[in-house]
Design an enzyme around this catalytic site. Sequence first.
Site, PDB file in Angstrom:
ATOM      1  N   HIS A 209       1.144 -29.448   9.611  1.00 62.16           N
ATOM      2  CA  HIS A 209       2.151 -30.476   9.311  1.00 62.16           C
ATOM      3  C   HIS A 209       1.762 -31.406   8.165  1.00 62.16           C
ATOM      4  O   HIS A 209       2.536 -32.260   7.781  1.00 62.16           O
ATOM      5  CB  HIS A 209       2.457 -31.311  10.556  1.00 62.16           C
ATOM      6  CG  HIS A 209       1.376 -32.303  10.887  1.00 62.16           C
ATOM      7  ND1 HIS A 209       0.200 -31.947  11.491  1.00 62.16           N
ATOM      8  CD2 HIS A 209       1.287 -33.634  10.652  1.00 62.16           C
ATOM      9  CE1 HIS A 209      -0.557 -33.010  11.642  1.00 62.16           C
ATOM     10  NE2 HIS A 209       0.057 -34.051  11.130  1.00 62.16           N
TER      11      HIS A 209
HETATM   12  C1  UD1 Z   1       2.604 -38.838  11.043  1.00 67.90           C
HETATM   13  C2  UD1 Z   1       1.299 -39.412  10.501  1.00 67.90           C
HETATM   14  C3  UD1 Z   1       0.221 -38.342  10.524  1.00 67.90           C
HETATM   15  C4  UD1 Z   1       0.079 -37.714  11.892  1.00 67.90           C
HETATM   16  C5  UD1 Z   1       1.449 -37.192  12.324  1.00 67.90           C
HETATM   17  C6  UD1 Z   1       1.391 -36.568  13.696  1.00 67.90           C
HETATM   18  C7  UD1 Z   1       1.592 -41.160   8.796  1.00 67.90           C
HETATM   19  C8  UD1 Z   1       1.426 -41.468   7.371  1.00 67.90           C
HETATM   20  N1  UD1 Z   1       1.432 -39.864   9.139  1.00 67.90           N
HETATM   21  O1  UD1 Z   1       3.001 -37.829  10.125  1.00 67.90           O
HETATM   22  O2  UD1 Z   1      -1.019 -38.932  10.184  1.00 67.90           O
HETATM   23  O3  UD1 Z   1      -0.846 -36.652  11.830  1.00 67.90           O
HETATM   24  O4  UD1 Z   1       2.356 -38.289  12.322  1.00 67.90           O
HETATM   25  O5  UD1 Z   1       2.585 -35.922  13.976  1.00 67.90           O
HETATM   26  O6  UD1 Z   1       1.840 -42.045   9.576  1.00 67.90           O
HETATM   27  N2  UD1 Z   1      10.478 -36.481  12.351  1.00 67.90           N
HETATM   28  C9  UD1 Z   1      11.411 -36.125  13.288  1.00 67.90           C
HETATM   29  N3  UD1 Z   1      11.272 -36.624  14.549  1.00 67.90           N
HETATM   30  C10 UD1 Z   1      10.261 -37.454  14.899  1.00 67.90           C
HETATM   31  C11 UD1 Z   1       9.331 -37.825  13.921  1.00 67.90           C
HETATM   32  C12 UD1 Z   1       9.436 -37.327  12.651  1.00 67.90           C
HETATM   33  O7  UD1 Z   1      12.339 -35.364  13.034  1.00 67.90           O
HETATM   34  O8  UD1 Z   1      10.197 -37.876  16.073  1.00 67.90           O
HETATM   35  C13 UD1 Z   1      10.571 -35.896  10.999  1.00 67.90           C
HETATM   36  C14 UD1 Z   1      11.354 -36.683  10.022  1.00 67.90           C
HETATM   37  O9  UD1 Z   1      12.066 -35.791   9.226  1.00 67.90           O
HETATM   38  C15 UD1 Z   1      10.291 -37.353   9.174  1.00 67.90           C
HETATM   39  C16 UD1 Z   1       9.152 -36.368   9.214  1.00 67.90           C
HETATM   40  O10 UD1 Z   1       9.255 -35.734  10.477  1.00 67.90           O
HETATM   41  O11 UD1 Z   1      10.732 -37.638   7.900  1.00 67.90           O
HETATM   42  C17 UD1 Z   1       7.803 -36.987   9.060  1.00 67.90           C
HETATM   43  O12 UD1 Z   1       7.589 -38.029  10.021  1.00 67.90           O
HETATM   44  P1  UD1 Z   1       6.594 -39.248   9.684  1.00 67.90           P
HETATM   45  O13 UD1 Z   1       6.496 -40.143  10.854  1.00 67.90           O
HETATM   46  O14 UD1 Z   1       6.972 -39.860   8.383  1.00 67.90           O
HETATM   47  O15 UD1 Z   1       5.217 -38.555   9.414  1.00 67.90           O
HETATM   48  P2  UD1 Z   1       4.501 -37.296  10.095  1.00 67.90           P
HETATM   49  O16 UD1 Z   1       4.533 -36.183   9.124  1.00 67.90           O
HETATM   50  O17 UD1 Z   1       4.996 -37.042  11.467  1.00 67.90           O
END
Ligand code: UD1
Length: 367
Positions: A209
């Site tokens: 991821h």
């Molecule tokens: C975040 C953390 C990362 C951690 C990861 C675990 C930061 C900078 N990164 O990354 O260190 O390893 O979490 O999973 O804080 N999304 C959904 N549903 C959710 C959450 C996210 O659909 O419940 C999607 C959205 O499209 C979003 C993308 O995932 O834009 C990324 O989510 P985000 O919280 O920005 O960062 P992660 O890649 O999950």
Amino acid sequence: MTKKTFICVVGARPNLMKMAPIIHAMKKQSDKLNVLLVHTGQHYDYMMSEIFFRELELDKPDYFLGIGSGKHGEQTARIMIAFEEILEKETCDGVVVAGDVNSTIACSLVAVKMHIPVTHVESGLRSFDSGMPEEINRILTDRISSVLFVTEKSGRENLLREGVSEDKIFMVGNTMIDSLERFLSLSKQQPLPLDGKIESGNYILVTLHRPSNVDDKIVFLPLMKMLAEFSSQLPIVFPVHPRTKEKITEYCPEYLSEDYPDFHLIEPTGYLSFLNLMSSAKLVLTDSGGIQEETSVLNVPCLTLRENTERPVTIEVGTNELIGIDPVNIKPAVQAILQGKLKRGERPPMWDGKSAERIVKILMDIG
Ligand code: UD1
């Protein structure tokens, strides 16, 4: 004696396994301290958040900020605005944050500017790769924290080198392993997913991821092609993070079809199901931080598809190997493990399931 009040913050999935044991240990001391739980809502899908509350036996958070996804600046800023309102309302003696996600730095920054001491759990880890958003979050959170709990000796060394005074640093072990110890036997009572299509000990578990691995087509497509090839040898189980799902749908939807019957791209799983998947896997391929640690304790071979790790103890002591992202290097390493050439691992020091107890004792002892 007046009771101390701590506000514990969670936001993204990995925060939950790290913070849950601390909340449980604090609640056992309810005659001496109060605990409030704030969930920023950085992760918000049921399978990325709520199921973990249920499985880790956590009560609903006292505050849910509902922040959701967004660009880094936007997400961090929204968390700060909402968290400041809570700190204006609640009197507390300290804010406890964990790990390296945007919620960690956002809440720490708000607290410290309101003169509320910050405690950082899983402090001092460094990948020395400032291209990772997490590395920025780690360095800045450590810089403004008053109490720094480290999981491994590299954490302590990094902090000392950066000039943190020794009396703020406490080696306590790893609270994520507290959760593992508490729930491993329960996880084994769960059936493996995929209705009998995979057998214990006979599949490769994959998670990817990191933006650096999945966002760029030139990096991600060869990795997916390689995994599809492996699946003709041994089933692949790949619980797909929402970010990665978006990229697969955009770049290579063919892998979602029936053409690859043993390349199982499944929804993110809950905690218990994932623990079971990990402990029963022949091999784990990952770019996650926490999974490098969990596989070390489970003594399951782990190849980390990154160029660096902020968790060197998992390589020095555990089962982890850093293999990079080039299939030319990954393929022979996978074949070696499938042929039984295994790196034996040991449990890193103090990863004994008692880290949260140590943390709470220290927080109660320091004035
Ligand atoms: C975040 C953390 C990362 C951690 C990861 C675990 C930061 C900078 N990164 O990354 O260190 O390893 O979490 O999973 O804080 N999304 C959904 N549903 C959710 C959450 C996210 O659909 O419940 C999607 C959205 O499209 C979003 C993308 O995932 O834009 C990324 O989510 P985000 O919280 O920005 O960062 P992660 O890649 O999950």
